[in-house]
Design an enzyme around this catalytic site. Structure first.
Site, PDB file in Angstrom:
ATOM      1  N   SER A 139      -4.629 -36.674 -28.066  1.00  7.57           N
ATOM      2  CA  SER A 139      -5.111 -38.061 -28.110  1.00  7.57           C
ATOM      3  C   SER A 139      -5.343 -38.723 -26.761  1.00  7.57           C
ATOM      4  O   SER A 139      -5.943 -39.790 -26.699  1.00  7.57           O
ATOM      5  CB  SER A 139      -4.143 -38.922 -28.920  1.00  7.57           C
TER       6      SER A 139
ATOM      7  N   LYS B 127      -2.563 -48.758 -24.388  1.00  7.05           N
ATOM      8  CA  LYS B 127      -2.891 -48.442 -25.781  1.00  7.05           C
ATOM      9  C   LYS B 127      -2.063 -49.340 -26.690  1.00  7.05           C
ATOM     10  O   LYS B 127      -0.908 -49.675 -26.365  1.00  7.05           O
ATOM     11  CB  LYS B 127      -2.577 -46.964 -26.032  1.00  7.05           C
TER      12      LYS B 127
ATOM     13  N   SER C 151      -6.990 -40.184 -30.265  1.00 10.12           N
ATOM     14  CA  SER C 151      -6.856 -41.547 -30.746  1.00 10.12           C
ATOM     15  C   SER C 151      -6.850 -42.605 -29.637  1.00 10.12           C
ATOM     16  O   SER C 151      -7.062 -43.773 -29.931  1.00 10.12           O
ATOM     17  CB  SER C 151      -5.565 -41.668 -31.550  1.00 10.12           C
TER      18      SER C 151
END
Ligand code: ZN
Lengths: 472, 486
Positions: B174, B75, B150
């Site tokens: 997330s 990420k 996310s």
């Protein structure tokens, strides 16, 4: 109109830990800009603080030396504000759970100035304005500080100075900071208001920021008290504001203020766990504290019988006191050791700092050997002084300069015949002494000392001479 | 067919395929699919191929680690030395840290091959990954739908087989919610189990790095590799899990007490509710004991989460001022003006909204009513979890009340979107571990995720139950073709 001064002092002290409060960077002063830095102390994204346990320990030392209660549970808070020298846009500090609370410093008068709290926090970086640009040096960012907040118990400029001076002395003594005000490792903010004597309510207070010398504290308090008194006398009101003391004009003026209305939005720092301090750890630190200067002073006067002025000079510097006490442990007498330190060794040291450092080339034991000779009257004070000078210059022991045969000294018979010689050779001096000019006897002393290379016992010589002069 | 770590590891060791060949296959797939899916925002193919070459050298030795030579993704909020790390925000657009996050450092040391950094909501703030400054990633199972957020790019990359596994971060769901939306496995470990050093902070007391993968076993393998205490993160814990969790998955569920709290099923899409109930029944048939429980604090968890997360974020994001790194406004009249303009240009709306919210709840006069109260309720939620775990070993709940949203869906506004985090946020508030495993599809073919929540440091049980379910349930999702052909 007469007013009573109500004054409190907030002091920031840089702790002399080897590394910063939340990272492993060195705290060393100086260095090329931004060379004592890492992701943590420059607030790089993703970096996290690790609380330096030495900082906690040093703050506890300060707390114990200032008679504080140590909170066994504590935590760090974030103080949020935006300024370019603050890389994370928050300072990690302590808000509602300071490490230490409720202490005091005792002034010479016996009056106690309360210590409200001591907390730990990080220093910010430094802005450097040059050629129309502003540069930032983060070398100081993350240097550990303690903030010591006093109660508004101070009621004169002299007390303000004495408070700060005592605080400085204690912090140096316990070895947690060099407290150099001109270098910024100790900085004082003074809060001050006036009230009519007997009035239980406080007046509006102002804060004078960042005072960087002891004498300026005294002067700033005087100047601000006068300024406020003038306003009050003229029927005006005091505005609560932040002030700056200008040493050039000895006056206090409002600062351009960016902070007055800030809401710091304190909240517990989630990156640093709450911490508990063992009672055992506190006791361990307490046991490791040295005897503090005022306790030493009291002991030197009461138990050792030193005159207060001498005792004060010796107890003021931890290394001097330790040297002195080491000399006593080496069998030297109190009076001779103290007098030689203050009279001879100090004459080589012109600044406070030199006395603080007390970098002498001889050990307390070497010094004690010399003092013992003086104590045993094997040498006189003048010889002791002269030998001490040579020892200080060379770092060598007393036996390098005084041979055993020298110590045989002058026999009573020799001395008597020397005195006779001096008496015969100086008829004018003899006449002068007889006529009341007592100082003229020094001429004969000089004669004897010169003949003996300073080894004669001058008190014995004096007794003999006076007998001859018929003036004893 | 999507590859699993143990099989790939075997094939790499038998020389059936080299790490370089494997990496090239993934690069090819990324070049083909990423322009549509937008799962990756920074590609690191050069360093990936170098790492693969080194991995091939290392694979000649007998003791090469399991993850050596396996291509993966991170990420974009996990710091990578010398490689872009932008949090998908304009304010960090050109930022390249000069240090590695601990979790990445550990994987790198094992020979992991980083293909690139994945798309995400700006600063991890969002539930759809649409707040990314690079545009939203698309759900590989149906590109009209979002990936969730996310960690949307991390979920999409694994789903589309553009990475064998990825790391995400989970502050309020997330990792788990996008795993659920994309039909992959996502593990949010116990708070403190994985170091946060180098994870760009959103809500520091809630953030946790974890794996997304195509199987529970893969997730366990990655978790094994990244867990552990870190002297650079005081909140990390060197918990002794006893042994490799991936090696202890083969247990049945006989006697395992499964807690089911009705509050978690209130207002849940009936299709989702039905699938979760089926899954619970499957476990019960295999000997698990179902305990019906109450979890009254669930309703209050959402505001508590948003208050705490935003408060911490408002402080964490103060450092982006254009002075030391990242975006700086091009023209300004003073330092204050520069900071204001930089932040105004650099942050997106959702980030600004949460900074303002967080600033508000910490302001004097509001602190007690919001932040302080939220912290007190947080304690209450912790106690409720403690009470629940007296009665059961794991808690089962939906991961999200809905399947993937259509792209650009705004509902009735931000609050409706916030409500979709209801099932995941209590886990972060209490710092307990939870996994999302696929347990079926809705009528449109969109994946549904089941959440298995455990005690603090109870990852072993969570993974065992998840693995058992995964193995017993068989095929719960339609086939996905695409990605690296290997
Ligand atoms: Zn540093």
């Amino acid at each position: 109109m007469n007013y009573e001064i109500v004054c409190g002092i907030e002091t920031h002290i840089e702790l002399a830990t080897r590394t910063k409060i939340f990272c492993g960077c060195t705290t060393e002063f100086g260095g090329e800009p931004n060379t004592h830095c890492c992701p943590v102390c420059t607030g790089q994204p993703g970096s996290l603080p690790i609380l330096n346990q030495k900082v906690v320990e040093y703050a506890i030392r300060a707390g114990l030396a200032l008679n504080c209660k140590i909170n066994t549970r504590s935590h760090m808070d974030r103080k949020n504000y935006v300024y370019p020298d603050l890389p994370k846009a928050y300072q990690i500090s302590q808000y509602d759970e300071p490490l230490c609370e409720n202490g005091y410093i005792e002034l010479d008068s016996g009056k106690r100035i309360g210590i409200t709290r001591i907390h730990i926090e990080e220093d910010a970086g430094k802005l450097i304005h040059e050629n129309g640009y502003t540069y930032i040096d983060y070398n100081r960012s993350g240097v550990p500080l303690i903030e010591i907040v006093s109660e508004p118990d101070i009621s004169s400029a002299e007390e303000a100075r004495e408070y700060a001076e005592k605080l400085q002395l204690i912090m140096r003594y316990i070895g947690i900071s060099d407290c150099k005000m001109q270098e910024g490792s100790m900085r004082c903010d003074v809060n001050l208001s006036l009230r009519k004597p007997g009035d239980p309510n406080f007046g509006v207070r102002t804060e004078i920021k960042n005072i960087n010398s002891l004498s300026f504290i005294q002067k700033a308090v005087m100047a601000e008290a006068e300024r406020q008194a003038d306003i009050l006398d003229a029927g005006g009101t005091i505005v609560q504001q932040t002030m700056r003391y200008d040493e050039a004009t000895n006056s206090v003026a409002p600062m351009r203020d960016k902070e007055n209305s800030d809401d710091y939005r304190y909240f517990p720092d989630p990156d640093i766990l709450r911490f508990c301090i063992d009672e055992d750890k506190i006791e361990e630190i307490r046991a490791s504290l040295p005897e503090l200067p005022f306790d030493k002073l009291r002991r030197y006067v009461n138990d050792l019988g030193l005159p207060e002025a001498t005792a004060r000079q010796i107890s003021r510097y931890r290394k001097v006191a330790e040297f002195f006490e080491g000399t006593l442990a080496g069998g030297a007498s109190v009076k001779n050791a103290a007098n030689l330190i203050v009279g001879t060794i100090f004459s080589h040291m012109n600044t406070e700092e030199e006395k603080e450092l007390f970098a002498v080339r001889i050990s307390a034991d070497q010094f004690a050997e010399l003092v013992r000779l003086l104590d045993e009257k094997k040498i006189n004070y003048g010889v002791a002084q002269g030998t001490l000078q040579k020892m200080l210059e060379s770092g060598k022991s007393v036996d390098e300069f005084i041979k055993p045969e020298d110590l045989a000294g002058i026999s009573d018979e020799e001395l008597e015949s020397l005195c006779r010689e001096a008496f015969d050779a100086n008829p004018k001096a003899v006449a002068d002494v007889r006529n009341g000019k007592d100082k003229a006897i020094n001429v004969m002393f000089g004669f004897i000392m010169k003949k003996t290379g300073g080894k004669a016992d001058i008190r014995k010589a004096e007794a003999l001479l006076r007998k001859m002069i018929g003036h004893d | 067919m999507k590859a699993r770590i143990p099989e790939l590891a075997k094939r790499l060791r038998s020389r059936e395929i080299s790490a370089v060949e494997l990496t090239k296959a993934y690069i090819e797939a990324i070049e083909k699919l990423n322009p549509t899916l937008n799962a990756y925002v920074h590609l690191t193919f050069d360093t990936a191929l170098e790492a693969a070459e080194q991995a091939d050298q290392r694979l000649k030795e007998d003791d090469a680690p399991l993850l050596c030579g396996i291509p993966m993704a991170l990420k974009d909020n996990i710091c990578t030395d010398g490689l872009p790390t932008t949090c998908c925000s304009r304010i960090l657009k050109d930022f390249r840290p000069y240090y590695d996050a601990t979790a990445w450092e550990k994987l790198k040391a094992l020979g992991a091959v980083l293909l690139g950094k994945t798309n995400m909501d700006e600063f991890a703030m969002g539930s759809t990954s649409e707040t990314s400054c690079y545009g939203a990633p698309l759900n590989p199972r149906n590109t009209n739908y979002v990936t969730g957020g996310s960690s949307g790019g991390s979920a999409a990359a694994v789903c589309a087989n553009l990475a064998v596994y990825s790391l995400g971060s989970d502050t309020g769901g997330s990792i788990r919610q996008p795993a659920s939306f994309c039909g992959v496995v996502g593990l949010k470990p116990t708070y403190g189990a994985v170091s946060r050093y180098g994870l760009i902070a959103y809500g520091s007391s809630l953030d946790q790095i974890g794996p997304l993968a195509n199987s529970v076993k893969d997730a366990a393998i990655v978790f094994d590799a990244i867990k552990g205490g870190d002297k650079r993160d005081q909140t990390s814990v060197d918990y002794d899990y006893g042994s490799s969790l991936a090696e202890c998955l083969d247990r049945d569920v006989k006697g395992v007490r499964i807690g089911v709290a009705e509050e978690f099923f209130d207002g849940i899409n009936p299709e989702i509710k039905a699938k979760i109930e089926d899954a619970i029944k499957l476990l019960e048939r295999n000997g698990a004991v179902v305990e019906n429980l109450r979890f009254p604090a669930l309703k209050i968890a959402l505001p508590v989460y948003y208050i705490i997360a935003c408060a911490e974020a408002s402080s964490n994001l103060g450092r982006y001022d254009g002075i030391r790194y990242g975006h700086r406004a091009s023209s300004y009249t003073s330092i204050d003006d520069m900071i204001v303009k930089t932040r105004n240009e650099g942050f997106g709306d959702e980030v600004k909204r949460r900074i303002m919210l967080g600033t508000y709840v910490l302001s004097s006069g509001y602190y007690d009513a919001y932040y302080k109260k939220a912290c007190l309720i947080r304690e209450e939620i912790n106690r409720e979890f403690d009470a629940v775990f007296e009665k059961c070993d794991v808690l089962i709940a939906p991961t999200a009340p809905n399947t993937a949203f259509p792209l650009n869906y705004r509902g009735s506004g931000p609050v409706e979107m916030y409500l979709s985090d209801i099932c995941t946020v209590p886990v972060n508030i209490a710092g307990v571990p939870a996994i999302s495993v696929p347990c079926g599809e809705d009528a449109r073919g969109l994946p549904i995720g089941m959440q298995i929540i455990g005690r603090r440091f109870g990852e072993a049980t969570v993974l065992q139950v998840a693995h058992f379910y995964e193995q017993s349930a068989g095929k719960v999702l339609g086939d996905y073709e695409g990605g690296a052909g290997i």
